[in-house]
Write a protein that holds these residues in place. Sequence first.
Motif, PDB file in Angstrom:
ATOM      1  N   TYR A  83       0.825  -1.209   0.000  1.00  0.00           N
ATOM      2  CA  TYR A  83       0.000   0.000   0.000  1.00  0.00           C
ATOM      3  C   TYR A  83       0.862   1.263   0.000  1.00  0.00           C
ATOM      4  N   TYR A  84       1.937   1.261   0.772  1.00  0.00           N
ATOM      5  CA  TYR A  84       2.767   2.465   0.889  1.00  0.00           C
ATOM      6  C   TYR A  84       3.892   2.527  -0.134  1.00  0.00           C
ATOM      7  N   ARG A  85       4.032   1.505  -0.950  1.00  0.00           N
ATOM      8  CA  ARG A  85       5.055   1.523  -2.005  1.00  0.00           C
ATOM      9  C   ARG A  85       4.401   1.142  -3.342  1.00  0.00           C
ATOM     10  N   GLN A  86       3.410   1.885  -3.722  1.00  0.00           N
ATOM     11  CA  GLN A  86       2.640   1.534  -4.901  1.00  0.00           C
ATOM     12  C   GLN A  86       3.392   1.853  -6.187  1.00  0.00           C
ATOM     13  N   ASP A  87       3.125   1.021  -7.193  1.00  0.00           N
ATOM     14  CA  ASP A  87       3.661   1.253  -8.527  1.00  0.00           C
ATOM     15  C   ASP A  87       2.550   1.017  -9.538  1.00  0.00           C
ATOM     16  N   ALA A  88       2.907   0.967 -10.802  1.00  0.00           N
ATOM     17  CA  ALA A  88       1.897   0.861 -11.866  1.00  0.00           C
ATOM     18  C   ALA A  88       1.076  -0.419 -11.775  1.00  0.00           C
ATOM     19  N   ASN A  89       1.629  -1.465 -11.175  1.00  0.00           N
ATOM     20  CA  ASN A  89       0.926  -2.749 -11.125  1.00  0.00           C
ATOM     21  C   ASN A  89       0.180  -2.970  -9.814  1.00  0.00           C
ATOM     22  N   SER A  90       0.254  -2.040  -8.891  1.00  0.00           N
ATOM     23  CA  SER A  90      -0.361  -2.230  -7.574  1.00  0.00           C
ATOM     24  C   SER A  90      -1.855  -2.553  -7.632  1.00  0.00           C
ATOM     25  N   PRO A  91      -2.650  -1.905  -8.506  1.00  0.00           N
ATOM     26  CA  PRO A  91      -4.080  -2.259  -8.543  1.00  0.00           C
ATOM     27  C   PRO A  91      -4.340  -3.718  -8.895  1.00  0.00           C
ATOM     28  N   ASN A  92      -3.376  -4.386  -9.529  1.00  0.00           N
ATOM     29  CA  ASN A  92      -3.541  -5.799  -9.883  1.00  0.00           C
ATOM     30  C   ASN A  92      -3.077  -6.743  -8.778  1.00  0.00           C
ATOM     31  N   LEU A  93      -2.348  -6.210  -7.796  1.00  0.00           N
ATOM     32  CA  LEU A  93      -1.737  -7.057  -6.770  1.00  0.00           C
ATOM     33  C   LEU A  93      -2.410  -6.964  -5.415  1.00  0.00           C
ATOM     34  N   THR A  94      -3.066  -5.864  -5.134  1.00  0.00           N
ATOM     35  CA  THR A  94      -3.586  -5.664  -3.789  1.00  0.00           C
ATOM     36  C   THR A  94      -4.845  -4.817  -3.835  1.00  0.00           C
ATOM     37  N   VAL A  95      -5.495  -4.698  -2.683  1.00  0.00           N
ATOM     38  CA  VAL A  95      -6.681  -3.869  -2.531  1.00  0.00           C
ATOM     39  C   VAL A  95      -6.475  -3.009  -1.295  1.00  0.00           C
TER      40      VAL A  95
END
Length: 613
Positions: A384-396
């Motif tokens: 959550y605190y180290r988001q990148d371009a793929n974060s929406p696909n990996l976590t909620v």
Amino acid sequence: MHYRIEAADLHAHLYGVTLTIAQPAANQRVSLPVWIAGSYMVREFAKQITGISARQGQRAVAVHQLDKSTWAVDCKADTPLTLNYQVHAHDDSVRTAWLTTQRGFFNGTSLCLQAEGLADVPHQLELVAESFKARDKTRTPWQVATGLTPIKVDRQGFGTYEAADYDELVDCPVEMGAFWSGSFKACGIQHRFVVAGATPAFNGERLLRDSQKICETAIRFWHGNSGRGSKRSATPHKSYVFMLNAVADGYGGLEHRNSTALICNRADLPRLSDDTAKEAKQSDGYTTLLGLISHEYFHTWSIKGLRPAEFARYDYTQENYTQLLWFFEGFTSYYDDLLLRRAGLIDDAQYLKLLNKTTNQVLQTPGREVHSVAQSSFEAWTKYYRQDANSPNLTVSYYTKGALVALCLDLSLRLHGVKNHSVSLDNVMRALWMRCCTGKGREKGLGPMTEADVLAVLKELTGRSWAPEFKAWVHGTRELPLEKLLSSHGVHVHHDPAQLAQRLGLRVAQDHAVQIKTVLSGSAAHKAGFAPGDEWLGVEVAGHASAQTATAWRIKKLDDLLLFAGTAKKVRALISRDHQLHHLTLALPDAKANSTWRLALGNSKLVQQWLGL
């Protein structure tokens, strides 16, 4: 422990700190935290420290750095030890420290070294007034705002403050400057609100009125109409300070035990003209600010009083893991807007609009299908605190999905009841407070809580186990029963066609070009081969009815796609990737393929029963 804080160089953004340890250990160790409670990311605050030196009396003693944030001092035991160092402060956030000729702000985690073995002794903080005085005598003198207990201070608040221990010291940030200041009482408790960076149009009286309503609603939520007891405050705080920094572009907050640090857009502050205009409508930006105030104030009870058992004592040297942020941040996110409604600061339609936004944020995040909200809580430090371009696909987000878990639990409790007796999430929260924050723990201001405590309270109130729901909603990745529960409480759920970006599975930036920021898993864009960082230059459309019509088009914004594609089912996208041109075959999804939710008021009586009105 005594910290003397002064402005070493306002133009260089340097604080000067003198730490005196009355009774050090031999070879005393000191360290600076690597994180701050409430913001779950290792931030390496020690990187801003320079020039550490130490003395015992007139004798200089050596200081050796042991790791990134720890030092050992070659000192004798029980002879006063003085350390001097400077801290660079130019991070205009709520998490660290800031110092310019216009304003000073700091959290103790950024300035105050912790002495090993002495965390539980009283800590004093001295703010040296002379060092913060402007050379330009025409400037308004600086003032101080903090939740620390004053020992000997002047009219502006400079002087000496005391904390019971290191935890309290670093949980009370300090705001300094020529800020606006106002106050109010909520249920008999004194509250101060200070605002830095406001314009002459700022309506301070309205902010005080609205904040008072929020605070009174929150206090009564937790403690009923008593608010304060005759001998001792029923609330966990005897006074409270809001510190708001108004900037050109920014948003955020960080909770503390009897204060909060906030940032908002300057344009979102209430304006004097709003009180004189007959048809003045509360701006969305101001509503967002009120929601932030509500959220951080609610944290006074939920995460500062009630807290994960893993946070009973913070370890400032490393990550502190818990699976319960879905409760402490998510449930707080559910109640922040709900309490605005109960306070009369928004109406039913505005509340449903805010809930609608949260719902769509979760439903449009593919990561919810692979990452549970409990996992999201535990991995906040790296995801959550180290988001990148793929974060929406990996976590909620444990904020947004946690809020929807709270919604489902609240509506489920209200729907079933117990032997004709209404039960709600309100009852659960208050029962948890009584269970975890009374007795010895309450005297310390702590209420360590586990998921087992939540399940135990639910069983006590309803007579049945809620473990299956927690397994599915908290530890699972299946869809929440939102639509069914909302419908049963008077809210209609409409499924509207999603916007083009969502239908394609893209998140983009558009400024004379279409820049791909995120590609959502399983989407049309994913299947076509789009990648974050691509620049979408144009489209080629085959099969036009008219030979006079061009088949290739330059696009500058995403909506151009529908204009140029016409009735085509597929297009060839021309993209630039690392200065190389590529063609991608993109199947255009039907407008009905993806939908977005729109919540509408159905049965107002049922809705108001749910909202607690």
